[in-house]
Scaffold this active site. Structure first.
Site, PDB file in Angstrom:
ATOM      1  N   GLY A  25       0.809  -1.220   0.000  1.00  7.50           N
ATOM      2  CA  GLY A  25       0.000   0.000   0.000  1.00  7.50           C
ATOM      3  C   GLY A  25       0.840   1.266   0.000  1.00  7.50           C
ATOM      4  N   ILE A  26       0.635   2.103   1.006  1.00  5.93           N
ATOM      5  CA  ILE A  26       1.390   3.350   1.135  1.00  5.93           C
ATOM      6  C   ILE A  26       2.885   3.069   1.180  1.00  5.93           C
ATOM      7  CG2 ILE A  26       1.851   5.315   2.657  1.00  5.93           C
ATOM      8  CD1 ILE A  26      -1.097   5.131   3.553  1.00  5.93           C
ATOM      9  N   ASP A  66       8.475  -8.988  11.717  1.00  4.01           N
ATOM     10  CA  ASP A  66       7.275  -8.765  12.519  1.00  4.01           C
ATOM     11  C   ASP A  66       7.672  -7.862  13.676  1.00  4.01           C
ATOM     12  OD1 ASP A  66       5.036  -8.789  14.102  1.00  4.01           O
ATOM     13  OD2 ASP A  66       4.914 -10.975  14.295  1.00  4.01           O
ATOM     14  N   TYR A 154      -7.403   2.536  17.995  1.00  3.89           N
ATOM     15  CA  TYR A 154      -6.546   2.969  16.893  1.00  3.89           C
ATOM     16  C   TYR A 154      -6.132   4.425  17.081  1.00  3.89           C
ATOM     17  CZ  TYR A 154      -5.107   4.035  12.083  1.00  3.89           C
ATOM     18  OH  TYR A 154      -4.405   4.437  10.961  1.00  3.89           O
ATOM     19  N   VAL A 187      -7.240   7.131   2.678  1.00  3.47           N
ATOM     20  CA  VAL A 187      -6.424   6.705   1.542  1.00  3.47           C
ATOM     21  C   VAL A 187      -7.041   5.454   0.930  1.00  3.47           C
ATOM     22  CG1 VAL A 187      -4.089   6.134   0.770  1.00  3.47           C
ATOM     23  CG2 VAL A 187      -4.412   7.543   2.826  1.00  3.47           C
ATOM     24  N   THR A 189      -6.754   2.175  -0.095  1.00  2.09           N
ATOM     25  CA  THR A 189      -5.916   0.986   0.018  1.00  2.09           C
ATOM     26  C   THR A 189      -6.811  -0.210   0.317  1.00  2.09           C
ATOM     27  OG1 THR A 189      -5.579   1.046   2.424  1.00  2.09           O
ATOM     28  CG2 THR A 189      -4.127   2.442   1.078  1.00  2.09           C
TER      29      THR A 189
END
Length: 257
Positions: A25-26, A66, A154, A187, A189
Site C-alpha cells: 500500500g502506502i 514482525d 486505533y 487513503v 488501500t
C-alpha cells in the site's frame, strides 16, 4: 555567498540506505519514491511475499520482519547495519465501539501500532544516534487528532505514536538524528475496502476534507521523500498532515455566506 546550497539536488537520496517497514500500500509507493530519488531500499514486511514484491519493484533487498517481536526488531537492526532512513507504515485497526472491544483486540492493536513503534524507534534509533545521523519517519493518522465512533484504540495508538515521535526527536536530536511523523487522511488501500464498498460512507469521507476526495497511496510518497532528504534538515518532532484538509474543516455542512 559562502557554502551555497545545491537546491537542484535537495531532495536527492543518492548513496543512502532506507528501510521501509510495512511494504504494501502506502509503504510500497514510498519505496518507489525513495528509490526514484536514489536511495537503496530494504523492503520489510511480516508477509515475505509483500516484502519481496516491493523489493523487486525498487531493485532492493527484502526482509521478513514482525515488529511485534522486539527481539526480531533488534536482530534486524543488527543485521542491516548502518541506515540513513527508516520509514514505518505498519499498523492495524479493529473498528469497534469501546463497549464491544475485547481485551485481546485491544492488545493486538496496541502491540503492533504502539509497542511495535517503540521497538523500531529504540532499535534503529540507537544505531543512528551512535553514528550521529539519520531520519526516522513514523505514520500517524488524522485519527491521532480527530475521532469517530469505533476508532478509540486505533486513535489512541496514533496519538501515542506522535508523542513517541516528539520524545524521540528531543532525545535523539543532539546526535543529529531527526524523527517525524506523517498523518494521512483517508487513503484508497485494501485496508479501507470496507468503507469503499459502502457508497454513502465513501462519499461522506470524500466530502469531509477540503479537496472533496480520497487520496491515493502515491500522494503520501512526496512527504516521505521530503522528510528523508536534506530538504527537511531542520524539521524534527513534527507531524506533517497529508489529509486533503480534513483536520482543517469542522464539519461537512457548508453554510450560506
Amino acid at each position: 555567498m559562502s557554502n551555497p546550497v545545491d537546491y537542484q539536488n535537495l531532495f536527492r537520496l543518492d548513496g543512502r540506505r532506507a528501510l521501509l517497514i510495512g511494504a504494501g500500500g502506502i509503504g510500497g509507493e514510498a519505496g518507489l519514491a525513495l528509490a526514484a530519488h536514489g536511495a537503496q531500499v530494504v523492503a520489510a514486511d511480516r508477509d515475505p511475499a509483500v516484502a519481496k514484491a516491493t523489493a523487486e519493484a525498487v531493485s532492493g533487498e527484502s526482509l521478513e520482519l514482525d515488529i511485534t517481536d522486539p527481539e526480531a526488531v533488534e536482530r534486524a537492526a543488527e543485521q542491516l547495519g548502518d541506515l540513513d532512513v527508516v520509514v514505518l507504515t505498519a499498523a492495524m485497526n479493529v473498528r469497534k465501539r469501546i463497549l464491544d472491544y475485547t481485551p485481546e483486540e485491544f492488545d493486538r492493536v496496541v502491540n503492533l501500532n504502539l509497542r511495535g513503534t517503540f521497538s523500531v524507534f529504540r532499535a534503529f534509533g540507537a544505531r543512528m544516534v551512535a553514528r550521529g545521523s539519520g531520519s526516522i519517519i513514523g505514520f500517524s493518522s488524522i485519527r491521532g487528532r480527530t475521532v469517530e465512533p469505533g476508532q478509540s484504540v486505533y486513535a489512541a495508538t496514533k496519538a501515542g505514536l506522535e508523542m513517541l515521535v516528539r520524545t524521540a526527536a528531543v532525545e535523539f536530536g543532539e546526535a543529529g538524528v531527526r524523527v517525524n511523523a506523517i498523518a494521512p487522511g483517508v487513503v484508497e488501500t485494501p485496508l479501507t475496502q470496507q468503507i469503499k464498498n459502502d457508497p454513502g460512507w465513501y462519499q461522506a469521507y470524500a466530502t469531509k476534507g477540503a479537496l472533496g476526495r480520497w487520496s491515493k497511496p502515491s500522494e503520501l510518497a512526496g512527504a516521505v521523500v521530503y522528510l528523508a532528504s536534506d530538504a527537511s534538515s531542520f524539521v524534527t518532532g513534527s507531524t506533517l498532515a497529508v489529509d486533503g484538509g480534513w483536520t482543517a474543516v469542522d464539519g461537512r455542512f457548508t453554510p450560506p455566506t
